[in-house]
Design an enzyme around this catalytic site. Structure first.
Site, PDB file in Angstrom:
ATOM      1  N   ASN A  96      -4.775   4.004   4.710  1.00 30.14           N
ATOM      2  CA  ASN A  96      -4.411   3.905   3.301  1.00 30.14           C
ATOM      3  C   ASN A  96      -5.495   4.445   2.380  1.00 30.14           C
ATOM      4  OD1 ASN A  96      -1.972   2.811   3.999  1.00 30.14           O
ATOM      5  ND2 ASN A  96      -2.556   0.700   3.595  1.00 30.14           N
ATOM      6  N   GLU A 149       2.014 -10.307   9.871  1.00 29.40           N
ATOM      7  CA  GLU A 149       1.219  -9.674   8.818  1.00 29.40           C
ATOM      8  C   GLU A 149       1.698 -10.261   7.503  1.00 29.40           C
ATOM      9  OE1 GLU A 149       0.183  -5.437   6.606  1.00 29.40           O
ATOM     10  OE2 GLU A 149       2.106  -5.742   7.607  1.00 29.40           O
ATOM     11  N   ILE A 194      -7.751   2.009   7.203  1.00 31.01           N
ATOM     12  CA  ILE A 194      -8.245   3.392   7.313  1.00 31.01           C
ATOM     13  C   ILE A 194      -7.214   4.346   6.721  1.00 31.01           C
ATOM     14  CG2 ILE A 194      -8.993   5.227   8.867  1.00 31.01           C
ATOM     15  CD1 ILE A 194      -9.778   3.063  10.877  1.00 31.01           C
ATOM     16  N   ASP A 231       5.601  -6.958  10.997  1.00 27.66           N
ATOM     17  CA  ASP A 231       5.099  -6.221   9.849  1.00 27.66           C
ATOM     18  C   ASP A 231       5.506  -6.881   8.530  1.00 27.66           C
ATOM     19  OD1 ASP A 231       3.982  -3.709   8.592  1.00 27.66           O
ATOM     20  OD2 ASP A 231       6.057  -3.558   7.911  1.00 27.66           O
ATOM     21  N   ALA A 232       4.545  -7.036   7.626  1.00 24.75           N
ATOM     22  CA  ALA A 232       4.766  -7.422   6.219  1.00 24.75           C
ATOM     23  C   ALA A 232       5.851  -8.483   6.049  1.00 24.75           C
ATOM     24  CB  ALA A 232       5.092  -6.179   5.393  1.00 24.75           C
TER      25      ALA A 232
END
Length: 582
Positions: A379, A281, A377, A244-245
């Site tokens: 967000n 990501e 979706i 993630d991120a």
């Protein structure tokens, strides 16, 4: 049994085993240990540091009473696997399916998700990508507020539940990618700080403090996260991780954490004898992310590609607010289909600066692209999904593109259920401020923010898939379209060819049509309401798949109904056409 914990600054550490306290001895590197007779699988324990506590084990493998309760000893060797013949899955040529365990089924468990695997087998996906499963506050969460990163959410089924799910996926021929969060920890139930400097004390991102990857004592912190990754891949037989991120990882060392992780995972893949995948990501549009270690890159197998999503979304929805502004033209879609990204050093209006680098030479399978995902979706204030027609056209382009396509649960039948943001914080202050915090996070994104309260259980319940929709004619028809597209992608090598320099795109922004050439295959899309003739010469029997009838094919061109598409064979040599971005 020996209990061990890292607490380099502590003067005393005790472990309470079944409510009996045992003093621990300090060893090398700030590790404390004690041998407790009789402790075994299932034994409850917790630590006290300098008289404060009790705290769960930072490397707790199980939290049977949740994030505020004691840890439990968990013996990985007690689980019996049946996937001994599993040889793994390669990301090249694969189709990925993202799901959230809590809303994938009404029951919201791993066991219930296993019952839906025949649906995924018939859809012919190669991997499921499971949103984070670490323990979280309360009973419902997307998973990105996780703490106790070595454990598994008990509401889903705990460690054995995850293993049973992975085992069943492998028996069905499906690989499993697990979404993990290493850039921050949740705001509630994070008891790492009393033990050691796991966080840097600096604001790392909107979501919380940065993890200590390059400060004092960071060697052991890095081993904490690398060891966590290895646990999932080795002990849970997971086939890959979605990180993630990673742009929120603050690491100034000569060897970045991602490079260190990549090297460790490569070595593990040699040991277990199956391919292991790392997907980052990242919103940096930096090609070094997916370049190999020996080429000076960070060694990720692939990365999520927001540029493809944004361009596809704009084309099929007509939206152009916020970060969609740069992607609103069909020329932008043509560019991402042929170059991988739009921002390759060009100016980003949303950021107010130039952004990214060129992905020339990077094969498309290293870019995971989607039409929808949990962020895109969830967000949105209403968590709303694309309508059926938009899905039909967008999926047609996605599943014939040179990228690794990823679907979001329910997309394949056009689920009407939203995917809202939801959480269940225990502390009143966090519960009451969650909606306001969420609104601030998306300030400037172009939305009129009128979202349900994330802490309201109804936001979670409304987000559960309604599987009865599949029986309705319109939804069944879309599901068949997705199945046919994936089957065609797997049958025709041109459609999974990852070489971006072999993709050619022609567009007409006025008439709203696009043709993507994949070798001698033409993917023709009419985005307008009215019928249109596209310059694709196709003789009788050349149309392989069409979303709507009638498609009239001839030597002078192909006539497509409004908002439809067709895939056909032509005699046009590969590479003959040149982009015409009129």
């Amino acid at each position: 049994m020996i209990f061990e914990v890292w607490a380099p600054k502590a003067t005393t550490v005790d472990v309470s085993v079944e409510d009996v306290r045992h003093a621990m001895s300090r060893g090398q590197g700030g590790w404390w240990s004690v041998d407790v007779a009789g402790a075994s699988h299932g034994t409850l324990y917790a630590y006290a540091v300098d008289g404060e506590g009790p705290y769960p084990d930072p490397r707790s493998r199980r939290q049977p009473e949740g994030i505020f309760g004691p840890s439990a000893v968990y013996d990985h060797g007690r689980f019996t696997w049946s996937d001994h013949d599993w040889k793994g899955r390669d990301l090249r040529g694969a189709v990925v399916y993202e799901l959230h365990v809590g809303t994938f089924t009404q029951e919201g468990t791993f066991a219930a998700a296993v019952e839906k695997l025949p649906h995924l087998v018939e859809l012919c996906v190669d991997f499921v990508e499971v949103m984070p499963v670490a323990p979280v506050p309360g009973g419902r969460n997307w998973g990105y507020d996780g703490v106790d990163l070595y454990a598994v959410n008990e509401t889903y089924g705990g460690p054995d539940g995850l293993k049973t799910f992975v085992d069943a996926c492998h028996r069905a021929g499906i690989g499993v990618i697990l979404d993990v969060v290493y850039n921050h920890l949740g705001p509630s139930g994070n008891f790492l700080d009393p033990f050691a400097p796991y966080v840097s004390g600096l604001k790392g991102s909107y979501w919380g403090d940065a993890v200590n990857l390059d400060g004092p004592d960071s060697d052991e912190v890095r081993r904490y996260f690398v060891g966590n990754a290895v646990q999932w891949l080795r002990d849970y037989h997971i086939d890959g991780l979605r990180l993630d991120a990673v742009h929120a990882l603050h690491d100034r060392r000569a060897t970045h954490l991602l490079a260190e992780l990549s090297a460790e995972v490569d070595a593990l893949a040699c040991s277990v004898g199956r391919p292991l995948t790392l997907i980052a990501e990242s919103d940096l549009n930096d090609p070094r992310m997916v370049r190999s270690l020996d080429a000076g890159g960070l060694g990720m197998t692939a990365q999520w590609n927001d540029d493809v999503h944004h361009a596809l979304h704009c084309a099929v929805s007509g939206e152009s607010h916020g970060y969609y502004a740069d992607f609103a033209s069909l020329g932008a879609l043509a560019r991402v289909l042929t170059s991988g990204v739009l921002h390759d050093g060009s100016y980003s209006a949303f950021r107010g600066r130039s952004h990214g680098g060129s992905f020339a030479g990077v094969p498309g399978h290293r870019l995971v692209a989607c039409l929808q995902n949990h962020d895109q979706i969830g967000n949105r204030p209403a968590g709303d999904r694309l309508p059926l027609t938009a899905l039909k056209l967008g999926a047609g382009l996605l599943l014939t593109s040179p990228f690794t396509p990823m679907l979001f649960m329910g997309e394949e039948w056009g689920a009407r259920t939203p995917f809202l943001f939801f959480s269940d914080h225990v502390e009143p202050a966090l519960r009451e401020s969650e909606g306001e915090r969420r609104e601030r996070e998306f300030d400037g994104f172009g939305y009129e923010w009128d979202a349900p309260d994330p802490s309201d259980e109804e936001a979670f319940l409304r987000s559960k898939l309604d599987w009865t929709e599949v029986k309705e004619e319109a939804h069944w028809s879309l599901l068949c379209w997705y199945r046919d597209l994936i089957a065609l992608r797997k049958a025709l090598p041109e459609l999974s060819d990852p070489r971006l320099d072999r993709v050619r795109v022609e567009v007409d922004p006025l008439e709203r049509w696009l043709v993507m050439w994949r070798g001698a295959l033409a993917v023709a899309v009419n985005l307008a309401q009215e019928s249109v003739t596209v310059p694709v010469a196709a003789g009788p029997g050349a149309v392989l798949l069409a979303s709507d009838e009638p498609v009239v094919a001839g030597e002078e061109g192909m006539r497509l109904p409004g908002q439809s598409m067709a895939i056909c064979r032509t005699d046009r040599p590969a590479g003959e056409s040149q982009p015409k971005w009129r």
